[in-house]
Design a protein around this motif. Structure first.
Motif, PDB file in Angstrom:
ATOM      1  N   SER A 143      15.542 110.025  15.218  1.00  0.00           N
ATOM      2  CA  SER A 143      14.340 110.171  16.038  1.00  0.00           C
ATOM      3  C   SER A 143      14.668 110.393  17.503  1.00  0.00           C
ATOM      4  CB  SER A 143      13.482 108.915  15.910  1.00  0.00           C
ATOM      5  OG  SER A 143      12.476 108.949  16.887  1.00  0.00           O
ATOM      6  N   PHE A 144      14.033 111.366  18.101  1.00  0.00           N
ATOM      7  CA  PHE A 144      14.238 111.614  19.518  1.00  0.00           C
ATOM      8  C   PHE A 144      12.949 111.492  20.313  1.00  0.00           C
ATOM      9  CE2 PHE A 144      13.466 115.640  17.427  1.00  0.00           C
ATOM     10  CZ  PHE A 144      12.500 116.216  18.227  1.00  0.00           C
ATOM     11  N   VAL A 145      11.826 111.306  19.604  1.00  0.00           N
ATOM     12  CA  VAL A 145      10.563 111.129  20.324  1.00  0.00           C
ATOM     13  C   VAL A 145       9.728 110.051  19.647  1.00  0.00           C
ATOM     14  CG1 VAL A 145       9.541 113.079  19.069  1.00  0.00           C
ATOM     15  CG2 VAL A 145       8.411 112.245  21.120  1.00  0.00           C
ATOM     16  N   GLU A 156      17.578 107.706  25.006  1.00  0.00           N
ATOM     17  CA  GLU A 156      18.461 107.425  26.147  1.00  0.00           C
ATOM     18  C   GLU A 156      17.745 106.655  27.256  1.00  0.00           C
ATOM     19  OE1 GLU A 156      20.038 111.407  26.698  1.00  0.00           O
ATOM     20  OE2 GLU A 156      18.385 111.958  27.993  1.00  0.00           O
ATOM     21  N   GLY A 157      17.886 107.059  28.500  1.00  0.00           N
ATOM     22  CA  GLY A 157      17.310 106.290  29.598  1.00  0.00           C
ATOM     23  C   GLY A 157      18.050 104.983  29.770  1.00  0.00           C
ATOM     24  N   VAL A 158      17.311 103.922  30.050  1.00  0.00           N
ATOM     25  CA  VAL A 158      17.988 102.622  30.243  1.00  0.00           C
ATOM     26  C   VAL A 158      18.186 101.882  28.932  1.00  0.00           C
ATOM     27  CG1 VAL A 158      17.221 102.258  32.617  1.00  0.00           C
ATOM     28  CG2 VAL A 158      15.793 101.456  30.729  1.00  0.00           C
ATOM     29  N   THR A 176      23.816 101.372  33.138  1.00  0.00           N
ATOM     30  CA  THR A 176      23.933 102.812  33.353  1.00  0.00           C
ATOM     31  C   THR A 176      22.750 103.511  32.713  1.00  0.00           C
ATOM     32  OG1 THR A 176      26.319 102.610  33.265  1.00  0.00           O
ATOM     33  CG2 THR A 176      25.410 104.828  33.034  1.00  0.00           C
ATOM     34  N   ARG A 177      22.075 104.333  33.480  1.00  0.00           N
ATOM     35  CA  ARG A 177      20.917 105.052  32.958  1.00  0.00           C
ATOM     36  C   ARG A 177      21.368 106.453  32.567  1.00  0.00           C
ATOM     37  NH1 ARG A 177      16.079 107.783  35.120  1.00  0.00           N
ATOM     38  NH2 ARG A 177      14.328 107.159  33.811  1.00  0.00           N
ATOM     39  N   VAL A 178      21.137 106.802  31.318  1.00  0.00           N
ATOM     40  CA  VAL A 178      21.643 108.070  30.803  1.00  0.00           C
ATOM     41  C   VAL A 178      20.498 109.062  30.616  1.00  0.00           C
ATOM     42  CG1 VAL A 178      22.790 109.189  28.838  1.00  0.00           C
ATOM     43  CG2 VAL A 178      23.524 106.914  29.587  1.00  0.00           C
ATOM     44  N   ILE A 179      20.597 110.212  31.241  1.00  0.00           N
ATOM     45  CA  ILE A 179      19.622 111.291  31.014  1.00  0.00           C
ATOM     46  C   ILE A 179      20.404 112.575  30.766  1.00  0.00           C
ATOM     47  CG2 ILE A 179      17.779 112.706  32.012  1.00  0.00           C
ATOM     48  CD1 ILE A 179      16.712 109.942  31.655  1.00  0.00           C
ATOM     49  N   THR A 180      20.104 113.219  29.668  1.00  0.00           N
ATOM     50  CA  THR A 180      20.753 114.505  29.388  1.00  0.00           C
ATOM     51  C   THR A 180      19.718 115.621  29.392  1.00  0.00           C
ATOM     52  OG1 THR A 180      20.483 114.354  26.992  1.00  0.00           O
ATOM     53  CG2 THR A 180      22.499 113.410  27.914  1.00  0.00           C
ATOM     54  N   THR A 181      20.177 116.805  29.775  1.00  0.00           N
ATOM     55  CA  THR A 181      19.299 117.967  29.723  1.00  0.00           C
ATOM     56  C   THR A 181      18.885 118.232  28.279  1.00  0.00           C
ATOM     57  OG1 THR A 181      20.355 118.903  31.663  1.00  0.00           O
ATOM     58  CG2 THR A 181      19.173 120.447  30.243  1.00  0.00           C
ATOM     59  N   SER A 182      19.844 118.100  27.350  1.00  0.00           N
ATOM     60  CA  SER A 182      19.541 118.453  25.961  1.00  0.00           C
ATOM     61  C   SER A 182      18.443 117.570  25.372  1.00  0.00           C
ATOM     62  CB  SER A 182      20.810 118.391  25.106  1.00  0.00           C
ATOM     63  OG  SER A 182      21.476 117.173  25.298  1.00  0.00           O
ATOM     64  N   ALA A 183      18.517 116.242  25.605  1.00  0.00           N
ATOM     65  CA  ALA A 183      17.490 115.353  25.054  1.00  0.00           C
ATOM     66  C   ALA A 183      16.140 115.605  25.734  1.00  0.00           C
ATOM     67  CB  ALA A 183      17.907 113.887  25.214  1.00  0.00           C
ATOM     68  N   ASP A 220      13.196 118.458  35.727  1.00  0.00           N
ATOM     69  CA  ASP A 220      13.545 119.882  35.771  1.00  0.00           C
ATOM     70  C   ASP A 220      13.639 120.473  34.363  1.00  0.00           C
ATOM     71  OD1 ASP A 220      13.604 119.590  38.457  1.00  0.00           O
ATOM     72  OD2 ASP A 220      15.797 119.669  38.668  1.00  0.00           O
ATOM     73  N   ALA A 221      14.270 119.713  33.454  1.00  0.00           N
ATOM     74  CA  ALA A 221      14.464 120.224  32.089  1.00  0.00           C
ATOM     75  C   ALA A 221      13.126 120.370  31.372  1.00  0.00           C
ATOM     76  CB  ALA A 221      15.388 119.281  31.311  1.00  0.00           C
ATOM     77  N   VAL A 222      12.261 119.358  31.523  1.00  0.00           N
ATOM     78  CA  VAL A 222      10.973 119.377  30.820  1.00  0.00           C
ATOM     79  C   VAL A 222      10.095 120.516  31.356  1.00  0.00           C
ATOM     80  CG1 VAL A 222       8.819 118.089  30.443  1.00  0.00           C
ATOM     81  CG2 VAL A 222      11.028 116.924  30.213  1.00  0.00           C
ATOM     82  N   VAL A 223      10.036 120.626  32.661  1.00  0.00           N
ATOM     83  CA  VAL A 223       9.183 121.655  33.269  1.00  0.00           C
ATOM     84  C   VAL A 223       9.694 123.065  32.922  1.00  0.00           C
ATOM     85  CG1 VAL A 223       8.422 122.640  35.476  1.00  0.00           C
ATOM     86  CG2 VAL A 223       8.331 120.161  35.122  1.00  0.00           C
ATOM     87  N   ALA A 224      11.019 123.235  32.896  1.00  0.00           N
ATOM     88  CA  ALA A 224      11.582 124.559  32.572  1.00  0.00           C
ATOM     89  C   ALA A 224      11.211 124.996  31.155  1.00  0.00           C
ATOM     90  CB  ALA A 224      13.102 124.531  32.740  1.00  0.00           C
TER      91      ALA A 224
END
Ligand code: ATP
Ligand code: MG
Length: 325
Positions: free
Chosen positions: A86-88, A116-118, A134-141, A179-183
């Motif tokens: 699950s990713f959402v 991801e996130g916190v 560490t807060r993780v944010i990836t463009t792919s996710a 940026d990733a979501v808006v793009a």
């Protein structure tokens, strides 16, 4: 082929509300139910909160209906969400006629990033005085979530969605997320409106009608959806779907509610509405609608559990829903 549904009630009121949902699923379709253990009680018995058999059961099944885990929630829910890829986390917050709500006009859906996130688990104790996360944010996710959001609004004939973030402070991580979501939305011709997550908390209380679909990072989605639960009549009302590429885990937003566990008075609405989401996810749209309509009828006419001001039991509400489906 008969769809296989994994049933994992877990702890506390999970043991009371999940069986109600299973009865209703059983009444509207032909499913093979397989049962799994997880949570505090399972840990006390077996030494592990999430036995491998349960993980495998959830990973292999077409869908899972899950209740709650108490102290061991992180050890159970996070791996199970991973088991279904699950990713959402889809969290609708809607006020229903017949239920006393602070904001009866609320009808919105949170699409919460789920991997991801916190909540990605990178915490460290560096000294007696200092701990870090560490807060993780990836463009792919973030892109994967945005693709899902675009499809979600398309299917519902909406023009766009809100993006909640705090990119003005967390410029690197939430900046990347935004940026990733808006793009992705731009590519699909889907409109986006940005809202700072703290400001959102105020706006949604004052004027929830302006929000339909809100895309959020993990922690923000968790906190803001609980806040929205407060607007629509409490935690007993919010269902959720953890959606993966092929599989899904469906669970109420609330936890094990140890304060009322064992009394038989938990509100099963959140879990029943989660079961309706499960049906729709498996392609049983009519059955999903029937369960949703039955829950709506019972919320409108009663019986109601104590959290909604009534004196009915979980079973009374379950029976009333069963009568209507
Ligand atoms: P956990 O650690 O498992 O999350 P919790 O103590 O945070 O447990 P929640 O399940 O999150 O408990 O519930 C918070 C409050 O909302 C409790 O007072 C609980 O009784 C109430 N509540 C939650 N779900 C329901 C429900 N389905 N019906 C009635 N009340 C509920
Ligand atoms: Mg809780």
């Amino acid at each position: 082929m008969t769809d296989q549904i994994a049933v994992v009630p877990g702890d506390g009121i999970g043991q009371e509300v999940v069986p109600v949902a299973v009865d209703v699923l059983d009444a509207v379709g032909e499913f093979e139910f397989v049962h799994g253990e997880a949570g505090d009680a399972t840990k006390a018995e077996t030494g592990t909160a999430l036995p491998e058999e349960t993980y495998d059961l959830v990973a292999e099944s077409d869908a899972t209906i899950f209740g709650a885990a108490g102290e061991t929630a992180a050890d159970v829910v996070l791996p199970l969400r991973e088991a279904v890829g699950s990713f959402v986390n889809v969290r609708p917050a809607r006020a229903y006629p017949g239920v006393d709500a602070l904001r009866p006009e609320t009808d919105l859906v949170f699409l919460r990033e789920n991997t991801e996130g916190v909540y990605s688990g990178h915490e460290d104790r560096l000294s007696d005085d200092l701990s870090t996360l560490t807060r993780v944010i990836t463009t792919s996710a973030s892109e994967r979530l945005a693709e899902f959001a675009c499809e979600y609004v398309d299917e519902r004939d909406l023009d766009g969605f809100h993006v909640a973030h705090k990119a003005n402070v967390m410029r690197e991580t939430d900046g990347r997320f935004r940026d990733a979501v808006v793009a992705v939305a731009d590519e699909h011709g889907v409109e986006t409106e940005e809202v700072l997550m703290d400001a959102f908390a105020t706006h949604v209380c004052l004027d929830p009608e302006q929000f339909k679909v809100v895309v959020c990072p993990n922690l923000a989605g968790d906190v803001l959806s609980d806040l929205a639960a407060g607007l629509v009549g409490g935690l007993g009302m919010l269902p959720s779907a953890n959606v993966g590429p092929e599989n899904g885990l469906f669970e109420p937003v609330h936890g094990s509610a140890p304060d009322i566990a064992g009394e038989g008075v938990a509100n099963p609405a959140a879990t029943l509405l989660s079961a309706a989401m499960l049906l729709s996810h498996l392609g049983y749209d009519d059955e999903g609608d029937r369960v949703r309509a039955a829950v709506e009828d019972v919320l409108a006419d009663g019986p109601h559990t104590p959290d909604l001001g009534g004196d009915a039991t979980t079973e009374d509400v379950g029976d009333a829903v069963l009568d209507r489906v």
